[in-house]
Design an enzyme around this catalytic site. Structure first.
Site, PDB file in Angstrom:
ATOM      1  N   PRO A   9       6.317   4.089  23.045  1.00 34.56           N
ATOM      2  CA  PRO A   9       4.946   3.671  22.914  1.00 34.56           C
ATOM      3  C   PRO A   9       4.440   2.920  21.678  1.00 34.56           C
ATOM      4  CG  PRO A   9       5.418   6.306  22.217  1.00 34.56           C
ATOM      5  CD  PRO A   9       6.741   5.333  22.730  1.00 34.56           C
ATOM      6  N   ASN A  10       3.391   2.171  22.055  1.00 34.02           N
ATOM      7  CA  ASN A  10       2.656   1.338  21.159  1.00 34.02           C
ATOM      8  C   ASN A  10       3.239   0.165  20.577  1.00 34.02           C
ATOM      9  OD1 ASN A  10       0.176   3.043  20.993  1.00 34.02           O
ATOM     10  ND2 ASN A  10       1.495   4.674  19.634  1.00 34.02           N
ATOM     11  N   ARG A  17      -0.932  -4.779  16.381  1.00 35.06           N
ATOM     12  CA  ARG A  17      -0.892  -3.268  15.533  1.00 35.06           C
ATOM     13  C   ARG A  17      -0.368  -3.602  14.165  1.00 35.06           C
ATOM     14  NH1 ARG A  17       3.978   1.035  16.806  1.00 35.06           N
ATOM     15  NH2 ARG A  17       2.789   2.741  16.055  1.00 35.06           N
ATOM     16  N   TYR A  22       4.143  -3.621  10.627  1.00 36.89           N
ATOM     17  CA  TYR A  22       4.847  -4.246  11.680  1.00 36.89           C
ATOM     18  C   TYR A  22       5.083  -5.621  11.786  1.00 36.89           C
ATOM     19  CZ  TYR A  22       4.579   0.682  12.989  1.00 36.89           C
ATOM     20  OH  TYR A  22       4.437   2.232  12.744  1.00 36.89           O
ATOM     21  N   ASN A  73      14.007   1.991  20.045  1.00 38.62           N
ATOM     22  CA  ASN A  73      13.120   2.599  19.206  1.00 38.62           C
ATOM     23  C   ASN A  73      12.180   3.463  19.930  1.00 38.62           C
ATOM     24  OD1 ASN A  73      10.791   2.595  17.268  1.00 38.62           O
ATOM     25  ND2 ASN A  73      10.816   0.315  16.902  1.00 38.62           N
ATOM     26  N   ALA A  76       6.851   6.883  17.920  1.00 36.91           N
ATOM     27  CA  ALA A  76       6.474   8.115  17.269  1.00 36.91           C
ATOM     28  C   ALA A  76       7.140   9.062  18.054  1.00 36.91           C
ATOM     29  CB  ALA A  76       4.931   8.330  17.468  1.00 36.91           C
ATOM     30  N   HIS A  79       9.782  11.127  16.364  1.00 35.77           N
ATOM     31  CA  HIS A  79       9.809  12.501  15.251  1.00 35.77           C
ATOM     32  C   HIS A  79       9.768  13.826  16.203  1.00 35.77           C
ATOM     33  CE1 HIS A  79       9.190   9.052  12.981  1.00 35.77           C
ATOM     34  NE2 HIS A  79       8.359   8.589  13.516  1.00 35.77           N
ATOM     35  N   ASP A  86      17.646  14.874  24.479  1.00 43.09           N
ATOM     36  CA  ASP A  86      18.255  15.634  25.160  1.00 43.09           C
ATOM     37  C   ASP A  86      18.915  14.500  26.228  1.00 43.09           C
ATOM     38  OD1 ASP A  86      18.310  17.915  24.201  1.00 43.09           O
ATOM     39  OD2 ASP A  86      17.087  19.006  25.773  1.00 43.09           O
ATOM     40  N   GLU A  97      19.700   3.938  17.095  1.00 42.99           N
ATOM     41  CA  GLU A  97      18.226   4.187  16.809  1.00 42.99           C
ATOM     42  C   GLU A  97      17.988   3.177  15.782  1.00 42.99           C
ATOM     43  OE1 GLU A  97      17.640   7.749  14.226  1.00 42.99           O
ATOM     44  OE2 GLU A  97      15.305   7.556  14.283  1.00 42.99           O
ATOM     45  N   HIS A  99      14.285   1.338  13.713  1.00 42.10           N
ATOM     46  CA  HIS A  99      12.742   1.413  13.433  1.00 42.10           C
ATOM     47  C   HIS A  99      12.467  -0.015  12.706  1.00 42.10           C
ATOM     48  CE1 HIS A  99      12.412   5.433  14.790  1.00 42.10           C
ATOM     49  NE2 HIS A  99      13.519   5.568  14.192  1.00 42.10           N
ATOM     50  N   SER A 101       9.665  -0.278  10.621  1.00 46.59           N
ATOM     51  CA  SER A 101       9.286  -0.015   9.311  1.00 46.59           C
ATOM     52  C   SER A 101      10.263   1.054   8.659  1.00 46.59           C
ATOM     53  CB  SER A 101       8.169   0.787   9.394  1.00 46.59           C
ATOM     54  OG  SER A 101       8.118   1.804  10.076  1.00 46.59           O
ATOM     55  N   ARG A 106       7.420   6.516   4.170  1.00 51.88           N
ATOM     56  CA  ARG A 106       5.827   6.591   4.748  1.00 51.88           C
ATOM     57  C   ARG A 106       5.150   7.832   4.789  1.00 51.88           C
ATOM     58  NH1 ARG A 106       5.298   3.206  10.260  1.00 51.88           N
ATOM     59  NH2 ARG A 106       3.253   3.517   9.952  1.00 51.88           N
ATOM     60  N   ARG A 110       7.052  11.353   9.586  1.00 53.75           N
ATOM     61  CA  ARG A 110       7.880  10.176   9.870  1.00 53.75           C
ATOM     62  C   ARG A 110       9.468  10.158   9.498  1.00 53.75           C
ATOM     63  NH1 ARG A 110       4.374   6.335  12.673  1.00 53.75           N
ATOM     64  NH2 ARG A 110       2.430   6.360  11.423  1.00 53.75           N
TER      65      ARG A 110
HETATM   66  C1  DQA Z   1       8.309   3.046  14.518  1.00 51.72           C
HETATM   67  C2  DQA Z   1       8.145   3.934  13.376  1.00 51.72           C
HETATM   68  C3  DQA Z   1       7.513   5.166  14.128  1.00 51.72           C
HETATM   69  O1  DQA Z   1       7.006   6.090  12.980  1.00 51.72           O
HETATM   70  C4  DQA Z   1       6.040   4.845  14.689  1.00 51.72           C
HETATM   71  O2  DQA Z   1       5.522   5.996  15.237  1.00 51.72           O
HETATM   72  C5  DQA Z   1       6.267   3.578  15.613  1.00 51.72           C
HETATM   73  C6  DQA Z   1       7.219   2.543  15.344  1.00 51.72           C
HETATM   74  C7  DQA Z   1       8.986   1.697  13.802  1.00 51.72           C
HETATM   75  O3  DQA Z   1       9.413   0.851  14.523  1.00 51.72           O
HETATM   76  O4  DQA Z   1       8.815   1.460  12.447  1.00 51.72           O
HETATM   77  O5  DQA Z   1       5.360   3.514  16.665  1.00 51.72           O
HETATM   78  O6  DQA Z   1       9.412   3.557  15.323  1.00 51.72           O
END
Ligand code: DQA
Length: 146
Positions: A9-10, A17, A22, A73, A76, A79, A86, A97, A99, A101, A106, A110
């Site tokens: 998401p996002n 954003r 980012y 990735n 959120a 977390h 699963d 995994e 990320h 950031s 942070r 997170r």
């Molecule tokens: C993220 C870090 C997450 O905490 C955040 O919710 C994101 C992006 C990152 O790529 O740094 O949406 O996964």
């Protein structure tokens, strides 16, 4: 070698954003950069983004037998989504995994990744280079597995 990059998401809002966190590149910019960087390697990349937990889980399930590795990735969901955790564990596809950031520097929420323990590696705080790093980690891992 086939690798799927799954984005949660996002991440579709990258570029707009919180650019101070980012960066200014879109998700497509980042993925195109990665694809270009591995142009001369024998790695086939597919990618997917969704804002919906169930769609991410479905895509992990659909990857069984189709992909050798997953770079994820989960945004959120990282977390708190035990369901994505699963799915990764159940699919048993080597998963890294990533990320953009540095999630450990942070907000406190997170600092917890519920997927970390089912992934072979975690990359954070490297921006788009982390995606490349994650793919190379998967490549080396898969090659060493024979
Ligand atoms: C993220 C870090 C997450 O905490 C955040 O919710 C994101 C992006 C990152 O790529 O740094 O949406 O996964």
């Amino acid at each position: 070698m086939k690798i799927i990059i799954i984005n949660g998401p996002n991440l579709n809002l990258l570029g707009k954003r919180e650019p101070e966190i980012y960066g200014v590149e879109t998700l497509e910019d980042i993925l195109m950069w990665v694809v270009k960087k591995i142009d001369n390697e024998d790695i086939k990349i597919d990618w997917f983004q969704s804002n919906h937990e169930g769609e991410i889980i479905d895509r992990i399930h659909d990857s069984i037998g189709k992909f050798d590795g997953i770079l994820i990735n989960p945004g959120a969901y990282t977390h708190y989504s035990y369901a994505i955790r699963d799915a990764i564990s159940g699919a048993a596809i080597p998963t890294v995994e990533v990320h953009l950031s540095d999630v450990n520097n942070r907000e406190d929420f997170r600092k917890i990744s519920v997927i970390e323990s089912v992934c072979i590696h975690s990359v954070m705080g490297m921006g788009k280079k982390g995606y490349l790093e994650g793919i190379h980690f998967l490549r080396d891992y898969l090659n060493s597995e024979g």
